[in-house]
Design an enzyme around this catalytic site. Structure first.
Site, PDB file in Angstrom:
ATOM      1  CD  GLU A 113      -2.841  -1.299   2.622  1.00 48.38           C
ATOM      2  OE1 GLU A 113      -1.785  -1.644   3.216  1.00 48.38           O
ATOM      3  OE2 GLU A 113      -3.738  -1.517   2.330  1.00 48.38           O
ATOM      4  CD  GLU A 133      -3.133  -6.546   4.011  1.00 50.26           C
ATOM      5  OE1 GLU A 133      -2.600  -7.180   2.384  1.00 50.26           O
ATOM      6  OE2 GLU A 133      -2.776  -5.048   4.225  1.00 50.26           O
TER       7      GLU A 133
HETATM    8  N1  CO8 Z   1       5.105  -7.464  11.659  1.00 56.25           N
HETATM    9  C1  CO8 Z   1       6.042  -7.304  11.844  1.00 56.25           C
HETATM   10  N2  CO8 Z   1       7.151  -7.951  12.155  1.00 56.25           N
HETATM   11  C2  CO8 Z   1       7.679  -8.536  11.028  1.00 56.25           C
HETATM   12  C3  CO8 Z   1       6.961  -8.559   9.811  1.00 56.25           C
HETATM   13  C4  CO8 Z   1       4.608  -8.169  10.126  1.00 56.25           C
HETATM   14  N3  CO8 Z   1       4.824  -7.378   9.478  1.00 56.25           N
HETATM   15  N4  CO8 Z   1       7.414  -8.611   8.945  1.00 56.25           N
HETATM   16  C5  CO8 Z   1       8.459  -8.939   9.053  1.00 56.25           C
HETATM   17  N5  CO8 Z   1       8.546  -9.030  10.292  1.00 56.25           N
HETATM   18  C6  CO8 Z   1       9.832  -9.810  11.444  1.00 56.25           C
HETATM   19  C7  CO8 Z   1      10.114 -11.589  11.480  1.00 56.25           C
HETATM   20  O1  CO8 Z   1       8.739 -11.055  12.668  1.00 56.25           O
HETATM   21  C8  CO8 Z   1      11.434 -11.363  11.650  1.00 56.25           C
HETATM   22  O2  CO8 Z   1      11.408 -10.838  13.088  1.00 56.25           O
HETATM   23  P1  CO8 Z   1      12.397 -12.350  14.243  1.00 56.25           P
HETATM   24  O3  CO8 Z   1      14.062 -12.227  13.564  1.00 56.25           O
HETATM   25  O4  CO8 Z   1      12.473 -11.554  15.730  1.00 56.25           O
HETATM   26  O5  CO8 Z   1      11.772 -13.289  14.139  1.00 56.25           O
HETATM   27  C9  CO8 Z   1      11.925 -10.493  11.049  1.00 56.25           C
HETATM   28  O6  CO8 Z   1      10.753  -9.816  10.713  1.00 56.25           O
HETATM   29  C10 CO8 Z   1      12.830 -11.689  10.150  1.00 56.25           C
HETATM   30  O7  CO8 Z   1      11.417 -12.098   9.499  1.00 56.25           O
HETATM   31  P2  CO8 Z   1      11.165 -12.972   8.259  1.00 56.25           P
HETATM   32  O8  CO8 Z   1      12.390 -14.015   9.323  1.00 56.25           O
HETATM   33  O9  CO8 Z   1       9.743 -13.998   8.847  1.00 56.25           O
HETATM   34  O10 CO8 Z   1      11.774 -13.374   7.322  1.00 56.25           O
HETATM   35  P3  CO8 Z   1      11.829 -14.251   6.135  1.00 56.25           P
HETATM   36  O11 CO8 Z   1      12.397 -13.736   4.840  1.00 56.25           O
HETATM   37  O12 CO8 Z   1      11.418 -15.668   6.708  1.00 56.25           O
HETATM   38  O13 CO8 Z   1      10.101 -14.168   5.456  1.00 56.25           O
HETATM   39  C11 CO8 Z   1       8.317 -12.519   4.871  1.00 56.25           C
HETATM   40  C12 CO8 Z   1       9.674 -13.011   4.538  1.00 56.25           C
HETATM   41  C13 CO8 Z   1       7.983 -13.931   4.089  1.00 56.25           C
HETATM   42  C14 CO8 Z   1       8.098 -11.085   4.466  1.00 56.25           C
HETATM   43  C15 CO8 Z   1       7.907 -12.966   6.106  1.00 56.25           C
HETATM   44  O14 CO8 Z   1       8.037 -12.143   7.215  1.00 56.25           O
HETATM   45  C16 CO8 Z   1       6.260 -12.018   6.509  1.00 56.25           C
HETATM   46  O15 CO8 Z   1       5.508 -13.339   5.812  1.00 56.25           O
HETATM   47  N6  CO8 Z   1       5.998 -11.406   7.111  1.00 56.25           N
HETATM   48  C17 CO8 Z   1       4.522 -10.827   7.021  1.00 56.25           C
HETATM   49  C18 CO8 Z   1       4.451 -10.237   5.616  1.00 56.25           C
HETATM   50  C19 CO8 Z   1       2.804  -9.494   6.682  1.00 56.25           C
HETATM   51  O16 CO8 Z   1       1.986 -10.837   6.689  1.00 56.25           O
HETATM   52  N7  CO8 Z   1       2.274  -8.076   6.158  1.00 56.25           N
HETATM   53  C20 CO8 Z   1       1.488  -7.944   6.089  1.00 56.25           C
HETATM   54  C21 CO8 Z   1       1.016  -6.934   7.060  1.00 56.25           C
HETATM   55  S1  CO8 Z   1      -1.015  -7.232   8.014  1.00 56.25           S
HETATM   56  C22 CO8 Z   1      -0.912  -5.659   7.305  1.00 56.25           C
HETATM   57  O17 CO8 Z   1       0.403  -4.930   6.029  1.00 56.25           O
HETATM   58  C23 CO8 Z   1      -2.394  -4.848   6.807  1.00 56.25           C
HETATM   59  C24 CO8 Z   1      -1.956  -3.266   6.751  1.00 56.25           C
HETATM   60  C25 CO8 Z   1      -3.216  -2.755   7.264  1.00 56.25           C
HETATM   61  C26 CO8 Z   1      -2.917  -2.664   8.626  1.00 56.25           C
HETATM   62  C27 CO8 Z   1      -4.152  -1.786   9.093  1.00 56.25           C
HETATM   63  C28 CO8 Z   1      -4.421  -2.033  10.801  1.00 56.25           C
HETATM   64  C29 CO8 Z   1      -5.912  -1.769  11.317  1.00 56.25           C
END
Ligand code: CO8
Length: 259
Positions: A113, A133
């Site tokens: 976004e 999401e």
């Molecule tokens: N929020 C918080 N922490 C995150 C996020 C996130 N969105 N994405 C990654 N991290 C953190 C992980 O927890 C991890 O932290 P730690 O090392 O402390 O465990 C670190 O970043 C590295 O991430 P990964 O180990 O997971 O890295 P990978 O290379 O294995 O995976 C991915 C990468 C595929 C990107 C994976 O991290 C992932 O799937 N992340 C989440 C993606 C996601 O679902 N995003 C959407 C979030 S919801 C959203 O954006 C809604 C927007 C509107 C919100 C409205 C509010 C009401």
């Protein structure tokens, strides 16, 4: 508001804004969202920044809203978080300067976004974009349901929003989600090259063009055309237009001053 999560460097008319929370894949927590809003408002008023590039530090552009921050929210807090993100991204959409997203890696959820709030998107071949999401049982909250269909059409938008499927850079280009795909080492050069080309033009005219294109998704075509006639007329009251047309007739390069 200074935040360690956002770096801004301005050089020779181009501002580079870098999301700097690589340990969390630049997840957009409240502090980072507020900093984005304030930074883009400030850059909008800063004559030293004629074009802005937004990118991310590390392997992600931004992996979305901060899930760890949101997990315990109630409905009111969820709504407030969404409004904070919408306000921050509005500062980009309404910033009177062209904004280029240099999408270096994951641009997911709020990260996608954020990229969609920029005017132009250049992606590294390593980039992956999407709205996952649905996998978290939350709707997009920073404009995804509105921005994605306007870029890729409602059918593809619904497929991506219903399945949470990420698209690689090439597919993102095919569906119109990004403008260009380049090798990772070429990403910033390509964005900078485009910024340098754009920054030579009249900042006033660029501001009007951006605003008019933004209106094309907000108002009727007739109202948009009326607005276009208005700004076309306004251009004739600027020194930049006189300079641009005179320079053409005198077969020389124009020098625009933003007046
Ligand atoms: N929020 C918080 N922490 C995150 C996020 C996130 N969105 N994405 C990654 N991290 C953190 C992980 O927890 C991890 O932290 P730690 O090392 O402390 O465990 C670190 O970043 C590295 O991430 P990964 O180990 O997971 O890295 P990978 O290379 O294995 O995976 C991915 C990468 C595929 C990107 C994976 O991290 C992932 O799937 N992340 C989440 C993606 C996601 O679902 N995003 C959407 C979030 S919801 C959203 O954006 C809604 C927007 C509107 C919100 C409205 C509010 C009401």
């Amino acid at each position: 508001m200074a935040s360690e999560f956002l770096k801004t460097e301005i050089s020779d008319g181009v501002a580079v804004v870098t999301l700097n929370r690589p340990e969390a894949l630049n997840a957009l927590n409240s502090e980072l969202l507020a900093a984005i809003g304030e930074t883009f408002t400030e850059l909008g008023n800063d004559d030293n920044a004629r074009v802005i590039i937004l990118t991310g530090e590390g392997k992600a552009f931004a992996a979305g809203a901060d899930i760890a921050e949101m997990v315990e929210y109630n409905a009111a807090q969820g709504k407030a978080y969404s409004e904070l993100g919408m306000k921050a991204f509005r500062a980009i959409i309404e910033c009177p300067k062209p904004v280029i997203a240099a999408v270096n890696g994951f641009a997911l959820g709020g990260g996608c976004e954020l990229a969609m709030s920029c005017d132009i998107r250049i992606a590294s071949v390593k980039a992956k974009l999407g709205q996952p999401e649905i996998t978290l049982a939350v709707t997009p909250g920073f404009g995804g349901t509105q921005k994605l269909p306007r870029l890729v059409g409602p059918a593809i938008a619904k497929e991506l929003l219903f399945t949470g499927r990420m698209v690689k850079a090439d597919e993102a280009k095919e569906i119109g989600l990004v403008n260009k795909v380049v090798e990772p080492e070429e990403l910033m050069n390509t964005a900078m090259e485009m910024a340098n080309k754009i920054k030579a033009f009249s900042p006033l005219t660029l501001k009007y063009v951006k605003d008019a294109v933004n209106q094309s998704t907000e108002v009727s075509q007739t109202a948009g055309e009326t607005y276009e006639s208005d700004i076309f007329g306004v251009c004739f009251s600027t020194e930049d237009l006189k300079e641009g047309m005179t320079a053409f007739l005198e077969k020389r390069k124009p020098e625009f001053k933003g007046k």
